[in-house]
Design a protein around this motif. Structure first.
Motif, PDB file in Angstrom:
ATOM      1  N   SER A  86       0.855  -1.183   0.000  1.00 24.56           N
ATOM      2  CA  SER A  86       0.000   0.000   0.000  1.00 24.56           C
ATOM      3  C   SER A  86       0.891   1.233   0.000  1.00 24.56           C
ATOM      4  N   ALA A  87       0.784   2.015  -1.043  1.00 29.59           N
ATOM      5  CA  ALA A  87       1.619   3.209  -1.172  1.00 29.59           C
ATOM      6  C   ALA A  87       1.132   4.302  -0.235  1.00 29.59           C
ATOM      7  N   LEU A  88       2.062   5.086   0.269  1.00 28.63           N
ATOM      8  CA  LEU A  88       1.734   6.254   1.081  1.00 28.63           C
ATOM      9  C   LEU A  88       1.893   7.482   0.190  1.00 28.63           C
ATOM     10  N   ALA A  89       0.904   8.342   0.179  1.00 28.00           N
ATOM     11  CA  ALA A  89       0.973   9.556  -0.638  1.00 28.00           C
ATOM     12  C   ALA A  89       1.955  10.537  -0.014  1.00 28.00           C
ATOM     13  N   SER A  90       2.777  11.158  -0.858  1.00 27.52           N
ATOM     14  CA  SER A  90       3.732  12.148  -0.381  1.00 27.52           C
ATOM     15  C   SER A  90       3.002  13.417   0.054  1.00 27.52           C
ATOM     16  N   SER A  91       3.512  14.039   1.102  1.00 29.45           N
ATOM     17  CA  SER A  91       2.892  15.276   1.579  1.00 29.45           C
ATOM     18  C   SER A  91       3.490  16.510   0.922  1.00 29.45           C
ATOM     19  N   GLY A  92       4.512  16.336   0.098  1.00 28.54           N
ATOM     20  CA  GLY A  92       5.127  17.473  -0.596  1.00 28.54           C
ATOM     21  C   GLY A  92       6.617  17.281  -0.760  1.00 28.54           C
ATOM     22  N   ASN A  93       7.331  18.359  -1.145  1.00 25.59           N
ATOM     23  CA  ASN A  93       8.755  18.205  -1.407  1.00 25.59           C
ATOM     24  C   ASN A  93       9.652  19.139  -0.591  1.00 25.59           C
ATOM     25  N   SER A  94       9.124  19.733   0.467  1.00 31.55           N
ATOM     26  CA  SER A  94       9.970  20.532   1.355  1.00 31.55           C
ATOM     27  C   SER A  94      10.647  19.607   2.368  1.00 31.55           C
ATOM     28  N   ALA A  95      11.614  20.132   3.086  1.00 30.63           N
ATOM     29  CA  ALA A  95      12.304  19.334   4.101  1.00 30.63           C
ATOM     30  C   ALA A  95      11.322  18.844   5.165  1.00 30.63           C
ATOM     31  N   ASP A  96      10.381  19.693   5.573  1.00 30.51           N
ATOM     32  CA  ASP A  96       9.375  19.278   6.553  1.00 30.51           C
ATOM     33  C   ASP A  96       8.494  18.167   5.995  1.00 30.51           C
ATOM     34  N   ASN A  97       8.117  18.276   4.709  1.00 27.82           N
ATOM     35  CA  ASN A  97       7.312  17.235   4.071  1.00 27.82           C
ATOM     36  C   ASN A  97       8.060  15.914   4.028  1.00 27.82           C
ATOM     37  N   VAL A  98       9.359  15.965   3.724  1.00 25.31           N
ATOM     38  CA  VAL A  98      10.170  14.740   3.658  1.00 25.31           C
ATOM     39  C   VAL A  98      10.218  14.082   5.033  1.00 25.31           C
ATOM     40  N   ARG A  99      10.418  14.878   6.080  1.00 25.17           N
ATOM     41  CA  ARG A  99      10.427  14.314   7.439  1.00 25.17           C
ATOM     42  C   ARG A  99       9.077  13.692   7.783  1.00 25.17           C
ATOM     43  N   THR A 100       7.997  14.347   7.388  1.00 25.25           N
ATOM     44  CA  THR A 100       6.654  13.814   7.627  1.00 25.25           C
ATOM     45  C   THR A 100       6.469  12.488   6.890  1.00 25.25           C
ATOM     46  N   ASP A 101       6.927  12.433   5.630  1.00 21.93           N
ATOM     47  CA  ASP A 101       6.777  11.215   4.828  1.00 21.93           C
ATOM     48  C   ASP A 101       7.586  10.058   5.402  1.00 21.93           C
ATOM     49  N   ILE A 102       8.813  10.337   5.831  1.00 17.34           N
ATOM     50  CA  ILE A 102       9.651   9.273   6.404  1.00 17.34           C
ATOM     51  C   ILE A 102       9.035   8.778   7.716  1.00 17.34           C
ATOM     52  N   ALA A 103       8.528   9.706   8.529  1.00 21.74           N
ATOM     53  CA  ALA A 103       7.870   9.305   9.784  1.00 21.74           C
ATOM     54  C   ALA A 103       6.652   8.436   9.495  1.00 21.74           C
ATOM     55  N   ALA A 104       5.865   8.799   8.482  1.00 24.00           N
ATOM     56  CA  ALA A 104       4.680   8.005   8.132  1.00 24.00           C
ATOM     57  C   ALA A 104       5.085   6.608   7.667  1.00 24.00           C
ATOM     58  N   MET A 105       6.160   6.539   6.887  1.00 30.29           N
ATOM     59  CA  MET A 105       6.628   5.244   6.388  1.00 30.29           C
ATOM     60  C   MET A 105       7.114   4.357   7.538  1.00 30.29           C
ATOM     61  N   LEU A 106       7.903   4.920   8.444  1.00 30.42           N
ATOM     62  CA  LEU A 106       8.417   4.135   9.569  1.00 30.42           C
ATOM     63  C   LEU A 106       7.328   3.762  10.558  1.00 30.42           C
ATOM     64  N   THR A 107       6.288   4.570  10.652  1.00 31.60           N
ATOM     65  CA  THR A 107       5.162   4.269  11.536  1.00 31.60           C
ATOM     66  C   THR A 107       4.483   2.958  11.147  1.00 31.60           C
TER      67      THR A 107
END
Length: 193
Positions: free
Chosen positions: A145-166
């Protein structure tokens, strides 16, 4: 040179004794595992069924003489067949003999580049299903199941990595050996954030 005397001892061409697979493997995504700080993968033979773990168990503190709770973890069964990726190129004897730089090296490198591209793309393509009759395996991301990216800023990348590791943590799997596979361009962009 007399072929009956010593002619057969002096070959017109050098025999190539290197193994193309050993040349090719370290250049692929799979070949990079186990090198330069990237965790290695388990070596598994072909034509076997493998039980894999899809979630972790839970440990509990218990008092002396108290019942011990059961834990549960989930598994899946995967069949690992065998398949191969291949290509062929034809070159003439004249090209082998006369080309500068060496035609053999150019052809070897071009064949390797084509195989590396096929292996790497198919290794991570989420749409790559297994082909019938074990001619081609599914990618490691097929069916996830793919996770949708929240954007391409540094904050978005941190949010995406946190969502993936969660997702790993929710399944009680510790992602301590996580490996991020990405293009060189994306790695450069992330390193500059």
């Amino acid at each position: 040179i007399d072929p009956n005397w010593a002619g057969n001892l002096i070959p017109l061409y050098q025999r190539y004794t290197g193994d193309f697979v050993e040349f090719l493997r370290p250049q692929t995504i799979i070949g990079k595992f186990g090198n330069n700080g990237i965790p290695g993968m388990r070596a598994i033979p072909f034509n076997v069924s493998i039980a894999g773990q899809t979630s972790g168990g839970t440990g509990y503190w218990v008092g002396d003489g108290q019942p011990k709770p059961l834990t549960r973890f989930n598994t899946s069964l995967t069949n690992l067949g065998w398949a191969k990726v291949a290509n062929i190129a034809v070159i003439t004897e004249e090209l082998i003999r006369l080309a500068v730089p060496s035609a053999e090296m150019i052809v070897r490198d071009t064949l390797a580049a084509a195989l590396i591209e096929r292996l790497d793309i198919d290794f991570v393509d989420p749409n790559k299903a297994a082909a019938a009759n074990n001619t081609s395996p599914a990618s490691i991301t097929f069916g996830v199941s793919a996770l949708a990216s929240s954007g391409n800023s540094a904050d978005n990348v941190r949010t995406d990595i946190a969502a993936m590791l969660t997702v790993y943590i929710a399944a009680n799997i510790t992602p301590t050996t996580a490996v991020y596979i990405m293009s060189a361009r994306r790695a450069l962009s992330l390193s500059l954030m």
